[in-house]
Motif scaffolding. Structure first.
Motif, PDB file in Angstrom:
ATOM      1  N   LYS A   4      -5.254  -3.374  40.157  1.00  0.00           N
ATOM      2  CA  LYS A   4      -6.258  -4.571  39.203  1.00  0.00           C
ATOM      3  C   LYS A   4      -5.831  -5.171  37.849  1.00  0.00           C
ATOM      4  CE  LYS A   4      -9.593  -4.660  42.532  1.00  0.00           C
ATOM      5  NZ  LYS A   4     -11.102  -3.852  42.922  1.00  0.00           N
ATOM      6  N   ALA A   5      -5.583  -4.299  36.766  1.00  0.00           N
ATOM      7  CA  ALA A   5      -5.385  -4.882  35.110  1.00  0.00           C
ATOM      8  C   ALA A   5      -3.614  -5.046  35.060  1.00  0.00           C
ATOM      9  CB  ALA A   5      -5.055  -3.210  34.577  1.00  0.00           C
ATOM     10  N   SER A   6      -3.264  -4.587  36.500  1.00  0.00           N
ATOM     11  CA  SER A   6      -2.460  -4.592  35.613  1.00  0.00           C
ATOM     12  C   SER A   6      -1.772  -6.498  36.851  1.00  0.00           C
ATOM     13  CB  SER A   6      -0.401  -4.231  36.591  1.00  0.00           C
ATOM     14  OG  SER A   6      -0.982  -3.124  36.028  1.00  0.00           O
ATOM     15  N   GLN A   7      -2.601  -7.052  38.349  1.00  0.00           N
ATOM     16  CA  GLN A   7      -2.121  -8.219  38.546  1.00  0.00           C
ATOM     17  C   GLN A   7      -3.479  -9.060  37.680  1.00  0.00           C
ATOM     18  OE1 GLN A   7      -4.724  -7.500  42.071  1.00  0.00           O
ATOM     19  NE2 GLN A   7      -2.582  -6.524  43.116  1.00  0.00           N
ATOM     20  N   MET A   8      -3.868  -8.430  36.628  1.00  0.00           N
ATOM     21  CA  MET A   8      -4.991  -9.867  35.682  1.00  0.00           C
ATOM     22  C   MET A   8      -3.451 -10.115  34.817  1.00  0.00           C
ATOM     23  SD  MET A   8      -8.860  -7.962  35.709  1.00  0.00           S
ATOM     24  CE  MET A   8      -8.899  -9.223  34.288  1.00  0.00           C
ATOM     25  N   ALA A   9      -2.954  -9.283  35.057  1.00  0.00           N
ATOM     26  CA  ALA A   9      -1.844  -9.601  33.371  1.00  0.00           C
ATOM     27  C   ALA A   9      -1.014 -10.328  33.325  1.00  0.00           C
ATOM     28  CB  ALA A   9      -1.674  -7.910  32.446  1.00  0.00           C
ATOM     29  N   VAL A  10      -0.640 -10.326  34.605  1.00  0.00           N
ATOM     30  CA  VAL A  10       0.479 -11.233  35.745  1.00  0.00           C
ATOM     31  C   VAL A  10       0.228 -12.093  35.639  1.00  0.00           C
ATOM     32  CG1 VAL A  10       2.496 -11.142  37.406  1.00  0.00           C
ATOM     33  CG2 VAL A  10       1.704  -8.546  36.686  1.00  0.00           C
ATOM     34  N   THR A  11      -0.981 -12.321  35.960  1.00  0.00           N
ATOM     35  CA  THR A  11      -1.561 -13.783  35.969  1.00  0.00           C
ATOM     36  C   THR A  11      -2.290 -14.317  34.630  1.00  0.00           C
ATOM     37  OG1 THR A  11      -2.593 -13.326  38.205  1.00  0.00           O
ATOM     38  CG2 THR A  11      -3.682 -15.561  36.699  1.00  0.00           C
ATOM     39  N   GLY A  12      -2.882 -13.706  33.494  1.00  0.00           N
ATOM     40  CA  GLY A  12      -2.369 -14.515  32.111  1.00  0.00           C
ATOM     41  C   GLY A  12      -0.783 -14.543  31.934  1.00  0.00           C
ATOM     42  N   LEU A  13      -0.041 -13.695  32.227  1.00  0.00           N
ATOM     43  CA  LEU A  13       1.613 -14.073  31.582  1.00  0.00           C
ATOM     44  C   LEU A  13       1.557 -15.814  31.852  1.00  0.00           C
ATOM     45  CD1 LEU A  13       2.593 -10.996  30.945  1.00  0.00           C
ATOM     46  CD2 LEU A  13       2.406 -11.726  29.161  1.00  0.00           C
ATOM     47  N   ARG A  56      10.787 -17.067  25.787  1.00  0.00           N
ATOM     48  CA  ARG A  56      11.471 -15.961  25.405  1.00  0.00           C
ATOM     49  C   ARG A  56      10.944 -15.061  26.284  1.00  0.00           C
ATOM     50  NH1 ARG A  56      15.871 -19.469  22.990  1.00  0.00           N
ATOM     51  NH2 ARG A  56      14.761 -18.659  21.480  1.00  0.00           N
ATOM     52  N   GLN A  57      10.320 -14.715  24.773  1.00  0.00           N
ATOM     53  CA  GLN A  57       9.169 -13.589  25.042  1.00  0.00           C
ATOM     54  C   GLN A  57       8.196 -13.447  26.128  1.00  0.00           C
ATOM     55  OE1 GLN A  57       7.489 -13.815  20.604  1.00  0.00           O
ATOM     56  NE2 GLN A  57       9.533 -13.189  19.840  1.00  0.00           N
ATOM     57  N   GLN A  58       7.618 -14.555  26.187  1.00  0.00           N
ATOM     58  CA  GLN A  58       6.277 -14.570  27.152  1.00  0.00           C
ATOM     59  C   GLN A  58       7.350 -14.905  28.778  1.00  0.00           C
ATOM     60  OE1 GLN A  58       3.702 -14.903  27.442  1.00  0.00           O
ATOM     61  NE2 GLN A  58       2.932 -15.102  25.219  1.00  0.00           N
ATOM     62  N   HIS A  59       8.176 -14.796  28.861  1.00  0.00           N
ATOM     63  CA  HIS A  59       8.929 -15.011  30.067  1.00  0.00           C
ATOM     64  C   HIS A  59       9.656 -12.918  29.871  1.00  0.00           C
ATOM     65  CE1 HIS A  59      12.742 -14.895  33.243  1.00  0.00           C
ATOM     66  NE2 HIS A  59      11.646 -15.980  33.236  1.00  0.00           N
ATOM     67  N   ALA A  60      10.015 -12.551  29.395  1.00  0.00           N
ATOM     68  CA  ALA A  60      10.322 -11.118  29.228  1.00  0.00           C
ATOM     69  C   ALA A  60       9.227 -10.557  29.572  1.00  0.00           C
ATOM     70  CB  ALA A  60      11.208 -10.526  27.758  1.00  0.00           C
ATOM     71  N   GLU A  61       8.430 -10.670  28.747  1.00  0.00           N
ATOM     72  CA  GLU A  61       7.434  -9.666  29.062  1.00  0.00           C
ATOM     73  C   GLU A  61       6.990 -10.017  30.528  1.00  0.00           C
ATOM     74  OE1 GLU A  61       4.013  -6.716  28.136  1.00  0.00           O
ATOM     75  OE2 GLU A  61       5.506  -7.465  27.651  1.00  0.00           O
ATOM     76  N   LEU A  62       6.619 -11.404  31.066  1.00  0.00           N
ATOM     77  CA  LEU A  62       5.644 -11.483  32.248  1.00  0.00           C
ATOM     78  C   LEU A  62       6.785 -10.816  33.271  1.00  0.00           C
ATOM     79  CD1 LEU A  62       4.055 -12.971  34.554  1.00  0.00           C
ATOM     80  CD2 LEU A  62       6.196 -14.843  34.455  1.00  0.00           C
TER      81      LEU A  62
END
Length: 224
Positions: A132-141, A171-177
């Motif tokens: 759930k924490a990782s899903q929230m992180a992906v959604t936020g990114l 670019r940074q946000q895309h790489a982190e996503l």
């Protein structure tokens, strides 16, 4: 006089011939060897150096019957393969023994199926929380990246260049996503593995805990 000489010579002759007879009886039986050489069968009473490692049949020189067979010597590659197979078999036996010990420990550790469920529910709940924490992180990114892309698109529509800080941030946000998506996929596989392990363990626990089936009782024949 002749009779006396005969009585003396006969035992003497027997004594002289006895060691030779005994030596002949103790001598090992002579063998013949037959092996293939250049596609043809060769036999002899001694092995040449080039036939020492060849497969051969041993034949009794007295009876002419085969008394044994010696397989050819293995090559270095065959010996390595044989050793690898033996090691694999040993490792498989060790793995089986370890599995048996784990199953025994499982039966002794959990008095009931409910105890086993509680132990796995704790692991499953931790895995679910991580997902759930990782899903929230992906959604936020993803939302943040969409916002940045929208700003860049508006700038281009207005005929303005996309400034370097904005492009770098995109670019940074895309790489982190992408990194978070890979992490989420790995965590999902781990959660599925725990769920599958629990299903297998529960089924095995039930098998080990199940009482042995009672032998069938045959009806007593009626004497009438």
């Amino acid at each position: 006089m002749r009779k006396t000489c005969a009585l003396f010579i006969a035992p003497l002759f027997a004594l002289l011939t006895l060691p030779a007879a005994a030596q002949s009886g103790n001598a090992p039986a002579k063998k013949l060897y037959c092996w293939n050489e250049g596609g043809r069968k060769v036999c002899g009473d001694a092995l040449p150096a080039n036939a020492v490692d060849a497969a051969r049949t041993e034949i009794s020189a007295r009876s002419g019957l085969a008394t044994g067979r010696v397989d050819r010597a293995l090559s270095a590659e065959e010996r390595a393969a044989e050793a690898a197979a033996a090691e694999a078999e040993r490792q498989a036996a060790l793995a089986t023994q370890a599995q048996q010990r784990r199953e025994l420990a499982m039966v002794e550790s959990y008095a009931s199926e409910a105890d086993l469920r509680r132990a796995y529910e704790h692991r499953l709940s931790l895995s679910e929380g991580t997902l759930k924490a990782s899903q929230m992180a992906v959604t936020g990114l993803r939302q943040s990246l969409l916002t940045l892309l929208r700003r860049a698109g508006e700038a281009e529509l207005m005929g303005k260049p996309v400034v370097k800080p904005l492009a770098d941030n995109i670019r940074q946000q895309h790489a982190e996503l992408l990194r978070q998506q890979r992490l989420l996929a790995e965590q999902q596989r781990e959660a599925d593995a725990i769920a599958g392990e629990f299903a297998d363990t529960l089924a095995r626990y039930r098998e080990l805990k199940a009482p042995a089936s009672a032998p069938a009782v045959l009806p007593v024949a009626n004497g009438s």
